[in-house]
Design a protein around this motif. Sequence first.
Motif, PDB file in Angstrom:
ATOM      1  N   HIS A 150      57.246 -85.853  20.467  1.00 34.23           N
ATOM      2  CA  HIS A 150      58.260 -86.427  21.357  1.00 34.23           C
ATOM      3  C   HIS A 150      59.052 -87.506  20.620  1.00 34.23           C
ATOM      4  O   HIS A 150      60.285 -87.585  20.750  1.00 34.23           O
ATOM      5  CB  HIS A 150      57.601 -87.008  22.605  1.00 34.23           C
ATOM      6  N   ARG A 199      62.964 -87.526  19.922  1.00 29.57           N
ATOM      7  CA  ARG A 199      63.789 -88.625  20.428  1.00 29.57           C
ATOM      8  C   ARG A 199      64.725 -89.120  19.336  1.00 29.57           C
ATOM      9  O   ARG A 199      65.889 -89.459  19.609  1.00 29.57           O
ATOM     10  CB  ARG A 199      62.903 -89.765  20.939  1.00 29.57           C
ATOM     11  N   VAL A 201      56.850 -83.039  25.721  1.00 34.41           N
ATOM     12  CA  VAL A 201      57.524 -83.232  24.435  1.00 34.41           C
ATOM     13  C   VAL A 201      59.029 -83.426  24.611  1.00 34.41           C
ATOM     14  O   VAL A 201      59.656 -84.191  23.866  1.00 34.41           O
ATOM     15  CB  VAL A 201      57.213 -82.052  23.496  1.00 34.41           C
TER      16      VAL A 201
END
Length: 230
Positions: free
Chosen positions: A126, A130, A172
């Motif tokens: 994740h 990001r 995720v």
Amino acid sequence: MSLSITLVSHALCPYVQRIAIALSEKGVAHERVTVDLANKPGWFLALSPLGRTPVLRVGEAALFESAAILEFLEETQPHPLYPADPVERARHRAWIGFASECLNDIAGFYTVPDSGTLERKAAALHARFRVMEGQLGPGPWFAGEQFSLVDAVFAPVFRYFDTFDRIGDFGVFDGLPGMAEWRRTLAGRPSVRNAVVAEYPGRLADFLRRKDSALSRMMEPSCLTLRQSA
């Protein structure tokens, strides 16, 4: 006379998918030969010093390592997938390397033995995504209207989650609308769809199930569903 081109592949290799997508986007006529990496034939080991796929046979020459193969295709084939500007081209190369790090994280995710580490690996993915979310522009592709090699290398990254999502909700893509939309758009691209065989989802599920990992133990109730959806 142009040289014949053959892509030597493995059914599940994400790095092979990169090359298959690039060949398709460039309209390069080629053959595809699949090898079993658990039982590598002698002719394959003679072509691949590292014993890995992909290998691209160009006439009598054999090219290995996906990054080198992608560069060769950019230098020799039509329909460039890199931007013309040198700075942007270097930036794209860097994000291609970032995609490889994501693949390493994915391998770690599906092999960890315990659920606590699995959660941490999902959080690490994740965090990677990001960072990537902050690089996305208006779309639909990484570079806007032009499909690029960055798109080609992230498509196999995202493909894993078609199977992971059937196993559990790992969060995720939570709070990452740009990544989620990019993933959906890539999944519909013909070159991306055709980079794997129809049996790919079932083969990946079987591969994951044999890992004796935290993820594989989560798969037991959904084995039938995974096989039926393949």
